[in-house]
Design a protein around this motif. Sequence first.
Motif, PDB file in Angstrom:
ATOM      1  N   ALA A 142      49.699  41.761  35.203  1.00 52.57           N
ATOM      2  CA  ALA A 142      49.928  40.345  34.945  1.00 52.57           C
ATOM      3  C   ALA A 142      49.768  40.013  33.466  1.00 52.57           C
ATOM      4  O   ALA A 142      50.482  39.159  32.920  1.00 52.57           O
ATOM      5  N   SER A 143      48.846  40.696  32.781  1.00 53.47           N
ATOM      6  CA  SER A 143      48.611  40.402  31.363  1.00 53.47           C
ATOM      7  C   SER A 143      49.776  40.835  30.483  1.00 53.47           C
ATOM      8  O   SER A 143      49.904  40.362  29.347  1.00 53.47           O
ATOM      9  N   LEU A 144      50.628  41.724  30.978  1.00 55.22           N
ATOM     10  CA  LEU A 144      51.765  42.180  30.191  1.00 55.22           C
ATOM     11  C   LEU A 144      52.783  41.072  29.965  1.00 55.22           C
ATOM     12  O   LEU A 144      53.474  41.043  28.942  1.00 55.22           O
ATOM     13  N   ASP A 145      52.905  40.154  30.902  1.00 60.11           N
ATOM     14  CA  ASP A 145      53.924  39.109  30.822  1.00 60.11           C
ATOM     15  C   ASP A 145      53.345  37.738  30.500  1.00 60.11           C
ATOM     16  O   ASP A 145      54.102  36.789  30.310  1.00 60.11           O
ATOM     17  N   ASN A 146      52.043  37.620  30.454  1.00 59.11           N
ATOM     18  CA  ASN A 146      51.396  36.327  30.224  1.00 59.11           C
ATOM     19  C   ASN A 146      50.590  36.399  28.939  1.00 59.11           C
ATOM     20  O   ASN A 146      49.543  37.039  28.890  1.00 59.11           O
ATOM     21  N   ALA A 147      51.072  35.730  27.889  1.00 55.94           N
ATOM     22  CA  ALA A 147      50.410  35.810  26.591  1.00 55.94           C
ATOM     23  C   ALA A 147      49.002  35.240  26.640  1.00 55.94           C
ATOM     24  O   ALA A 147      48.083  35.759  25.997  1.00 55.94           O
ATOM     25  N   GLY A 148      48.815  34.154  27.393  1.00 53.97           N
ATOM     26  CA  GLY A 148      47.491  33.564  27.495  1.00 53.97           C
ATOM     27  C   GLY A 148      46.502  34.488  28.170  1.00 53.97           C
ATOM     28  O   GLY A 148      45.359  34.652  27.710  1.00 53.97           O
ATOM     29  N   LEU A 149      46.920  35.125  29.256  1.00 57.18           N
ATOM     30  CA  LEU A 149      46.058  36.061  29.961  1.00 57.18           C
ATOM     31  C   LEU A 149      45.773  37.282  29.100  1.00 57.18           C
ATOM     32  O   LEU A 149      44.651  37.806  29.083  1.00 57.18           O
ATOM     33  N   HIS A 150      46.791  37.734  28.378  1.00 64.46           N
ATOM     34  CA  HIS A 150      46.609  38.874  27.482  1.00 64.46           C
ATOM     35  C   HIS A 150      45.565  38.554  26.413  1.00 64.46           C
ATOM     36  O   HIS A 150      44.696  39.391  26.098  1.00 64.46           O
ATOM     37  N   ALA A 151      45.595  37.330  25.875  1.00 62.10           N
ATOM     38  CA  ALA A 151      44.615  36.924  24.869  1.00 62.10           C
ATOM     39  C   ALA A 151      43.212  36.872  25.470  1.00 62.10           C
ATOM     40  O   ALA A 151      42.226  37.253  24.824  1.00 62.10           O
ATOM     41  N   LEU A 152      43.114  36.409  26.720  1.00 59.70           N
ATOM     42  CA  LEU A 152      41.808  36.372  27.381  1.00 59.70           C
ATOM     43  C   LEU A 152      41.252  37.780  27.607  1.00 59.70           C
ATOM     44  O   LEU A 152      40.046  38.005  27.476  1.00 59.70           O
ATOM     45  N   VAL A 153      42.129  38.723  27.954  1.00 62.23           N
ATOM     46  CA  VAL A 153      41.693  40.110  28.129  1.00 62.23           C
ATOM     47  C   VAL A 153      41.157  40.660  26.810  1.00 62.23           C
ATOM     48  O   VAL A 153      40.100  41.313  26.768  1.00 62.23           O
ATOM     49  N   GLN A 154      41.865  40.382  25.712  1.00 62.55           N
ATOM     50  CA  GLN A 154      41.393  40.833  24.403  1.00 62.55           C
ATOM     51  C   GLN A 154      40.056  40.202  24.050  1.00 62.55           C
ATOM     52  O   GLN A 154      39.149  40.873  23.528  1.00 62.55           O
ATOM     53  N   PHE A 157      37.359  41.921  25.881  1.00 62.09           N
ATOM     54  CA  PHE A 157      37.036  43.191  25.239  1.00 62.09           C
ATOM     55  C   PHE A 157      35.998  42.983  24.132  1.00 62.09           C
ATOM     56  O   PHE A 157      34.985  43.681  24.058  1.00 62.09           O
ATOM     57  N   VAL A 158      36.272  42.011  23.261  1.00 63.62           N
ATOM     58  CA  VAL A 158      35.418  41.800  22.092  1.00 63.62           C
ATOM     59  C   VAL A 158      34.035  41.302  22.498  1.00 63.62           C
ATOM     60  O   VAL A 158      33.009  41.857  22.070  1.00 63.62           O
ATOM     61  N   LEU A 159      33.983  40.250  23.315  1.00 64.81           N
ATOM     62  CA  LEU A 159      32.697  39.628  23.647  1.00 64.81           C
ATOM     63  C   LEU A 159      31.826  40.544  24.508  1.00 64.81           C
ATOM     64  O   LEU A 159      30.623  40.678  24.262  1.00 64.81           O
ATOM     65  N   SER A 160      32.429  41.171  25.521  1.00 63.53           N
ATOM     66  CA  SER A 160      31.628  42.063  26.369  1.00 63.53           C
ATOM     67  C   SER A 160      31.191  43.298  25.590  1.00 63.53           C
ATOM     68  O   SER A 160      30.067  43.789  25.766  1.00 63.53           O
ATOM     69  N   GLY A 161      32.066  43.807  24.714  1.00 61.40           N
ATOM     70  CA  GLY A 161      31.695  44.949  23.887  1.00 61.40           C
ATOM     71  C   GLY A 161      30.562  44.611  22.935  1.00 61.40           C
ATOM     72  O   GLY A 161      29.648  45.413  22.715  1.00 61.40           O
ATOM     73  N   TYR A 162      30.612  43.410  22.363  1.00 65.54           N
ATOM     74  CA  TYR A 162      29.541  42.980  21.461  1.00 65.54           C
ATOM     75  C   TYR A 162      28.228  42.842  22.219  1.00 65.54           C
ATOM     76  O   TYR A 162      27.178  43.304  21.762  1.00 65.54           O
ATOM     77  N   LEU A 163      28.285  42.201  23.395  1.00 62.89           N
ATOM     78  CA  LEU A 163      27.073  42.014  24.194  1.00 62.89           C
ATOM     79  C   LEU A 163      26.454  43.359  24.565  1.00 62.89           C
ATOM     80  O   LEU A 163      25.233  43.539  24.471  1.00 62.89           O
ATOM     81  N   PHE A 164      27.287  44.309  24.990  1.00 58.98           N
ATOM     82  CA  PHE A 164      26.760  45.606  25.396  1.00 58.98           C
ATOM     83  C   PHE A 164      26.154  46.345  24.201  1.00 58.98           C
ATOM     84  O   PHE A 164      25.047  46.892  24.291  1.00 58.98           O
ATOM     85  N   ALA A 165      26.858  46.357  23.058  1.00 58.60           N
ATOM     86  CA  ALA A 165      26.337  47.045  21.878  1.00 58.60           C
ATOM     87  C   ALA A 165      25.032  46.406  21.418  1.00 58.60           C
ATOM     88  O   ALA A 165      24.079  47.109  21.055  1.00 58.60           O
ATOM     89  N   TRP A 166      24.963  45.063  21.443  1.00 62.59           N
ATOM     90  CA  TRP A 166      23.736  44.400  21.029  1.00 62.59           C
ATOM     91  C   TRP A 166      22.593  44.681  22.001  1.00 62.59           C
ATOM     92  O   TRP A 166      21.455  44.924  21.589  1.00 62.59           O
ATOM     93  N   SER A 167      22.881  44.665  23.291  1.00 57.63           N
ATOM     94  CA  SER A 167      21.819  44.887  24.273  1.00 57.63           C
ATOM     95  C   SER A 167      21.265  46.303  24.201  1.00 57.63           C
ATOM     96  O   SER A 167      20.114  46.544  24.567  1.00 57.63           O
TER      97      SER A 167
END
Length: 258
Positions: A142-154, A157-167
């Motif tokens: 679904a994210s391939l055809d939906n720019a808004g969803l694709h942006a949310l996936v990105q 990636f950033v926020l969860s990756g930051y949280l995990f690295a910080w924790s």
Amino acid sequence: MTLTHAGHPADGFPAAALVPLVLFWGYLAAALGQRDRAGWSHRRTVSFGLGATLLVAGLLWPARDLPGHMVQHLLLGMLAPLALVLGAPGTLALRAVGPRTGRAAVRLLRHPAAGALAHPVTGLLLTAGGLWLLYLTPLYRASLDNAGLHALVQLHFVLSGYLFAWSIAGPDPGPHRPRVPVRLVVLGVGVAAHAALAQVLYAGVLVDVPATAAELQAGATIMYYGGDLAEILLALALLVTWRPERAASRPQPAAVSP
């Protein structure tokens, strides 16, 4: 047939790529403002600048197929967050704001909800669990055809990756975190979860990814070895933070502050 990601840089320069540059400008301004006080570590500034650069690279990376998407995930969700975390932006922000605002922020960090959010297991569920959800459900398709969803996936990636690295290895102050051995175990579970998902993708079973067998194998290989590299770097960062913990565990004179 392989589909193209919505919102690919070929559609125009993504405005989101300007956000890391603005963040680094604000960070640099705050760091320079510390010159009249105790100063600020140049290594932290370089680390945050590297993280911002990796974010821009990830947002501009040509993710036309699954291998490109995996490189983008590696940049946005693993390497960039670790570099940003090691820049200690929270510590810099607390030093830049007034004492009253700083005390309010510390009280907020001590709230039980903040402690639950900052737990390494929470970060693990959001990062590794999010990837399993992305590739084993129709979400990736679904994210391939939906720019808004694709942006949310990105963004995830950033926020969860930051949280995990910080924790796991973040130098910034925050809620009480488990001891280092516990964090190492959580990191080990994360390594296993990424490796298992890479094997599933390589075999092409259970996944809902519109890609050829060759693309699945190439993407899985990038996830497997690139993820290993990022997690080794995170483990090294954690071991560096272990030193003061060992020192603090030794008996100290009563007059010395912890």
